[in-house]
Design a protein around this motif. Structure first.
Motif, PDB file in Angstrom:
ATOM      1  N   GLU A   1       0.835  -1.208   0.000  1.00  0.00           N
ATOM      2  CA  GLU A   1       0.000   0.000   0.000  1.00  0.00           C
ATOM      3  C   GLU A   1       0.869   1.256   0.000  1.00  0.00           C
TER       4      GLU A   1
ATOM      5  N   THR B   1       1.082   4.113  -3.028  1.00  0.00           N
ATOM      6  CA  THR B   1       0.940   5.546  -2.764  1.00  0.00           C
ATOM      7  C   THR B   1       2.147   6.306  -3.290  1.00  0.00           C
TER       8      THR B   1
ATOM      9  N   ASP C   1       1.921   6.441  -7.022  1.00  0.00           N
ATOM     10  CA  ASP C   1       0.887   7.405  -7.416  1.00  0.00           C
ATOM     11  C   ASP C   1       1.418   8.835  -7.332  1.00  0.00           C
TER      12      ASP C   1
ATOM     13  N   ARG D   1      -8.090  10.625 -10.850  1.00  0.00           N
ATOM     14  CA  ARG D   1      -8.240   9.588  -9.814  1.00  0.00           C
ATOM     15  C   ARG D   1      -7.023   9.562  -8.896  1.00  0.00           C
TER      16      ARG D   1
ATOM     17  N   THR E   1      -7.193  12.614  -6.598  1.00  0.00           N
ATOM     18  CA  THR E   1      -8.257  12.419  -5.610  1.00  0.00           C
ATOM     19  C   THR E   1      -7.823  11.428  -4.538  1.00  0.00           C
ATOM     20  N   ARG E   2      -7.244  10.312  -4.956  1.00  0.00           N
ATOM     21  CA  ARG E   2      -6.780   9.294  -4.005  1.00  0.00           C
ATOM     22  C   ARG E   2      -5.722   9.864  -3.074  1.00  0.00           C
TER      23      ARG E   2
ATOM     24  N   GLU F   1      -7.301  12.175  -0.556  1.00  0.00           N
ATOM     25  CA  GLU F   1      -8.021  11.419   0.469  1.00  0.00           C
ATOM     26  C   GLU F   1      -7.053  10.803   1.477  1.00  0.00           C
TER      27      GLU F   1
ATOM     28  N   ARG G   1      -8.775   7.817   3.528  1.00  0.00           N
ATOM     29  CA  ARG G   1      -8.411   6.453   3.117  1.00  0.00           C
ATOM     30  C   ARG G   1      -7.374   5.896   4.053  1.00  0.00           C
TER      31      ARG G   1
END
Length: 126
Positions: A68, A72, A75, A113, A116-117, A120, A126
């Motif tokens: 995870e 991130t 991203d 996206r 936005t992720r 969050e 998130r």
């Protein structure tokens, strides 16, 4: 898209001489994580079942926990590169081609996206 175009669009870029990465800490962290995962999997594949070379359960658990954070970090890096491409005047159509997408809309939506992720995550949603 032809095979030649895809090969050209997805070639491994050479790092610019004398320029540090936009976010060196993210890239360095990803490199360490990938090296850890590579070592873990190489040890598992080459251990022949011997206890001496087998990864511990803690190592496997730690590896599972990396993904995870790695997603991130990737991203963030991808968003930074898209921002740089747009800053340099690249059109969404061209960005899409380099990302292996068929439309500028797909590339633009992917970027939205990502942003936005990341927002969050920053806000703790998130």
């Amino acid at each position: 898209m032809s095979d030649d175009t895809e090969t050209t669009a997805r070639r491994r870029p050479v790092a610019p001489a004398g320029r540090p990465p936009v976010d060196g800490a993210l890239a360095e962290g990803l490199q360490r994580d990938v090296a850890f995962l590579d070592g873990l999997l190489a040890g598992a594949a080459g251990s022949g079942g011997t206890e001496q070379h087998r990864a511990s359960d803690e190592d496997v658990a730690a590896a599972l926990g990396l993904f995870e954070e790695m997603r991130t970090a990737l991203d963030r890096l991808e968003a930074q590169v898209v921002i740089e491409a747009r800053r340099r005047g690249m059109e969404w159509r061209e960005i899409a081609r380099h990302q292996g997408m068929k439309s500028s809309q797909a590339s633009s939506q992917r970027y939205q996206r990502l942003v936005t992720r990341l927002e969050e995550i920053r806000q703790g949603i998130r």
